[in-house]
Design an enzyme around this catalytic site. Structure first.
Site, PDB file in Angstrom:
ATOM      1  N   ASP A 189      22.336  42.777  54.644  1.00 32.91           N
ATOM      2  CA  ASP A 189      21.242  43.237  53.772  1.00 32.91           C
ATOM      3  C   ASP A 189      20.232  43.939  54.670  1.00 32.91           C
ATOM      4  O   ASP A 189      20.309  43.854  55.894  1.00 32.91           O
ATOM      5  CB  ASP A 189      20.595  42.031  53.071  1.00 32.91           C
ATOM      6  CG  ASP A 189      19.424  42.430  52.171  1.00 32.91           C
ATOM      7  OD1 ASP A 189      19.491  43.500  51.551  1.00 32.91           O
ATOM      8  OD2 ASP A 189      18.432  41.685  52.108  1.00 32.91           O
ATOM      9  N   SER A 190      19.261  44.592  54.045  1.00 36.66           N
ATOM     10  CA  SER A 190      18.196  45.221  54.829  1.00 36.66           C
ATOM     11  C   SER A 190      17.379  44.175  55.580  1.00 36.66           C
ATOM     12  O   SER A 190      16.765  44.477  56.585  1.00 36.66           O
ATOM     13  CB  SER A 190      17.253  45.973  53.892  1.00 36.66           C
ATOM     14  OG  SER A 190      16.634  45.047  53.011  1.00 36.66           O
ATOM     15  N   TYR A 224      15.015  48.985  52.528  1.00 38.06           N
ATOM     16  CA  TYR A 224      15.891  50.118  52.210  1.00 38.06           C
ATOM     17  C   TYR A 224      15.427  50.824  50.931  1.00 38.06           C
ATOM     18  O   TYR A 224      15.796  51.972  50.693  1.00 38.06           O
ATOM     19  CB  TYR A 224      17.315  49.618  51.920  1.00 38.06           C
ATOM     20  CG  TYR A 224      18.196  49.272  53.102  1.00 38.06           C
ATOM     21  CD1 TYR A 224      17.814  49.505  54.423  1.00 38.06           C
ATOM     22  CD2 TYR A 224      19.461  48.724  52.882  1.00 38.06           C
ATOM     23  CE1 TYR A 224      18.659  49.181  55.479  1.00 38.06           C
ATOM     24  CE2 TYR A 224      20.308  48.404  53.931  1.00 38.06           C
ATOM     25  CZ  TYR A 224      19.908  48.632  55.225  1.00 38.06           C
ATOM     26  OH  TYR A 224      20.763  48.314  56.260  1.00 38.06           O
ATOM     27  N   CYS A 240      23.135  43.530  49.077  1.00 42.35           N
ATOM     28  CA  CYS A 240      21.969  44.377  48.885  1.00 42.35           C
ATOM     29  C   CYS A 240      22.288  45.349  47.757  1.00 42.35           C
ATOM     30  O   CYS A 240      23.256  46.113  47.861  1.00 42.35           O
ATOM     31  CB  CYS A 240      21.713  45.133  50.191  1.00 42.35           C
ATOM     32  SG  CYS A 240      20.421  46.369  50.064  1.00 42.35           S
ATOM     33  N   ASN A 241      21.502  45.290  46.697  1.00 37.48           N
ATOM     34  CA  ASN A 241      21.755  46.203  45.575  1.00 37.48           C
ATOM     35  C   ASN A 241      21.553  47.654  45.995  1.00 37.48           C
ATOM     36  O   ASN A 241      22.278  48.550  45.544  1.00 37.48           O
ATOM     37  CB  ASN A 241      20.800  45.889  44.427  1.00 37.48           C
ATOM     38  CG  ASN A 241      21.114  44.569  43.781  1.00 37.48           C
ATOM     39  OD1 ASN A 241      20.809  43.520  44.327  1.00 37.48           O
ATOM     40  ND2 ASN A 241      21.760  44.604  42.631  1.00 37.48           N
ATOM     41  N   THR A 242      20.555  47.884  46.838  1.00 32.01           N
ATOM     42  CA  THR A 242      20.239  49.255  47.235  1.00 32.01           C
ATOM     43  C   THR A 242      21.376  49.850  48.059  1.00 32.01           C
ATOM     44  O   THR A 242      21.839  50.968  47.786  1.00 32.01           O
ATOM     45  CB  THR A 242      18.927  49.279  48.055  1.00 32.01           C
ATOM     46  OG1 THR A 242      17.945  48.498  47.369  1.00 32.01           O
ATOM     47  CG2 THR A 242      18.429  50.684  48.261  1.00 32.01           C
ATOM     48  N   CYS A 250      17.683  42.912  42.819  1.00 32.49           N
ATOM     49  CA  CYS A 250      17.456  43.044  44.264  1.00 32.49           C
ATOM     50  C   CYS A 250      17.628  41.645  44.830  1.00 32.49           C
ATOM     51  O   CYS A 250      17.110  40.669  44.256  1.00 32.49           O
ATOM     52  CB  CYS A 250      16.039  43.556  44.530  1.00 32.49           C
ATOM     53  SG  CYS A 250      15.539  43.421  46.270  1.00 32.49           S
ATOM     54  N   THR A 251      18.360  41.534  45.922  1.00 39.88           N
ATOM     55  CA  THR A 251      18.706  40.195  46.425  1.00 39.88           C
ATOM     56  C   THR A 251      17.513  39.471  47.046  1.00 39.88           C
ATOM     57  O   THR A 251      17.599  38.274  47.315  1.00 39.88           O
ATOM     58  CB  THR A 251      19.854  40.288  47.449  1.00 39.88           C
ATOM     59  OG1 THR A 251      19.483  41.213  48.488  1.00 39.88           O
ATOM     60  CG2 THR A 251      21.129  40.760  46.787  1.00 39.88           C
ATOM     61  N   HIS A 252      16.428  40.185  47.285  1.00 44.47           N
ATOM     62  CA  HIS A 252      15.208  39.497  47.734  1.00 44.47           C
ATOM     63  C   HIS A 252      14.532  38.746  46.585  1.00 44.47           C
ATOM     64  O   HIS A 252      13.889  37.725  46.798  1.00 44.47           O
ATOM     65  CB  HIS A 252      14.197  40.506  48.289  1.00 44.47           C
ATOM     66  CG  HIS A 252      14.460  40.972  49.687  1.00 44.47           C
ATOM     67  ND1 HIS A 252      15.475  41.850  50.005  1.00 44.47           N
ATOM     68  CD2 HIS A 252      13.833  40.693  50.854  1.00 44.47           C
ATOM     69  CE1 HIS A 252      15.444  42.086  51.305  1.00 44.47           C
ATOM     70  NE2 HIS A 252      14.461  41.398  51.844  1.00 44.47           N
TER      71      HIS A 252
HETATM   72  N1  DGL Z   1      17.654  43.209  49.126  1.00 39.64           N
HETATM   73  C1  DGL Z   1      17.887  44.558  48.918  1.00 39.64           C
HETATM   74  C2  DGL Z   1      18.361  44.895  47.546  1.00 39.64           C
HETATM   75  O1  DGL Z   1      19.038  44.102  46.960  1.00 39.64           O
HETATM   76  C3  DGL Z   1      17.064  45.570  49.641  1.00 39.64           C
HETATM   77  C4  DGL Z   1      15.628  45.631  49.330  1.00 39.64           C
HETATM   78  C5  DGL Z   1      14.961  46.609  50.260  1.00 39.64           C
HETATM   79  O2  DGL Z   1      15.235  46.572  51.447  1.00 39.64           O
HETATM   80  O3  DGL Z   1      14.175  47.432  49.756  1.00 39.64           O
HETATM   81  O4  DGL Z   1      18.121  45.957  47.022  1.00 39.64           O
END
Ligand code: DGL
Length: 338
Positions: free
Chosen positions: A9-10, A41, A73-75, A183-185
């Protein structure tokens, strides 16, 4: 079969997915990368995210011989999963906002998808949205600042609570009864969301579904780890190992020691000048070179982005360009974040 599974992930958000994988597949060894130097990201160039995804996947394959890759990471999934699938011979499992279960669950007929700006603007997401648009009213919302707050280890601070309320409150007023965390965060902010939203509202995350898909793919290929003891985990980061370890331990209430990624995975920038009329042809030629570098223009300056492992090959390629290209190199340096 005994090889580990790679997850990246980012930053630290993908650890929410790692936890779901660990819960479902406790005997698997897991290697996690937080690409912290490049986080977030969500507002970065697509080309940079693709390049990072390829660099991290190469590290996981070459150094750890992973048998499957989870893009937690979705992005990065939206920007790069198709390229990773083309390049890698192993299963690549990505994230996708859970719109399908959300439209099935909603009673008010209004669903919200919370994700990064890049995810929401991607073609992949547009297609997903189009296929469900007729089933419910779907509101999309980039939650600016959430990822940064989490990366600072602030899950429950007043500032974070205010940031969550800023986006969530107006959606409640719009009648949203089902929130998709794209988003995984964001699952790390679920307790704060729950306090604001109450128990009646649905909050849907994707980690468990991804873990199940991974299990299914490993089983289909007969490569589930047969060991009886708990799998081992190791953690890597492109950022500052100590700082990232500290934040991970704060967020997840357990000790995780992040090691720095080896230097060949650093991003190198070469600044150059090239006449305008030659720029398109130059980019087209470079695109044929499969991930050697990409061109970015920042503050009016032309830049080539590559990695330490590719820099010599890139310089050789530049030397072989036809003489008619008047490319002038200005400087070269390691990227340390914006
Ligand atoms: N956790 C990530 C996602 O699922 C990245 C979020 C990010 O870095 O902006 O999109």
């Amino acid at each position: 079969m005994n090889n580990p599974i790679g997850i990246f992930d980012s930053g630290l958000g993908g650890l929410t997915v790692l936890e779901d994988v660990q819960a479902l597949l406790p005997h698997e060894d897991l290697i996690y990368i937080a690409d912290s130097t490049f986080a977030p990201y969500g507002n970065k160039d697509s080309a940079l995210i693709v390049q990072r995804a390829c660099v991290l996947a190469d590290f996981l394959l070459q150094t750890h011989h992973i048998k499957a890759l989870v893009v937690a990471c979705n992005t990065a999934t939206a920007e790069a999963v198709h390229i990773l699938r083309e390049r890698l011979q192993i299963p690549v499992i990505g994230m996708e906002p859970a719109i399908k279960p959300a439209v099935a669950l909603t009673q008010s007929g209004v669903v919200a998808v919370l994700a990064t700006a890049n995810t929401l603007q991607s073609d992949k997401f547009s297609k997903l949205l189009d296929s469900h648009q007729h089933q419910a009213r779907i509101i999309t919302q980039p939650c600016v600042g959430w990822v940064e707050a989490i990366e600072r280890g602030e899950r429950h601070s007043d500032c974070t609570k205010a940031l969550v309320a800023k986006y969530v409150q107006p959606m409640l007023e719009e009648g949203v009864d089902t929130f998709v965390l794209g988003c995984t965060h964001y699952p790390l902010l679920e307790p704060v969301m729950r306090d604001l939203l109450g128990e009646q509202v649905h909050i849907i995350t994707t980690g468990r579904a991804v873990a199940k898909r991974l299990q299914h793919q490993l089983a289909a290929q007969h490569v589930l780890n047969p060991q009886r003891e708990d799998g081992k985990q190791s953690f890597w980061t492109s950022g500052d190992g100590k700082q990232v370890s500290r934040m991970a331990s704060v967020l997840f209430q357990r000790e995780m020691v992040f090691k720095p990624l080896p230097q060949q995975h650093e991003t190198i920038i070469i600044e150059f000048e090239l006449e305008k009329k030659q720029q398109l042809l130059f980019q087209a030629l470079l695109q044929g070179e499969d991930g050697l570098a990409f061109v970015r223009c920042m503050h009016g300056v032309q830049q080539l982005w590559t990695t330490s492992s590719q820099i010599d090959a890139l310089k050789d390629w530049l030397k072989c360009l036809p003489k008619s290209f008047n490319l002038c190199i200005l400087q070269e340096y390691v990227w340390t974040g914006e």
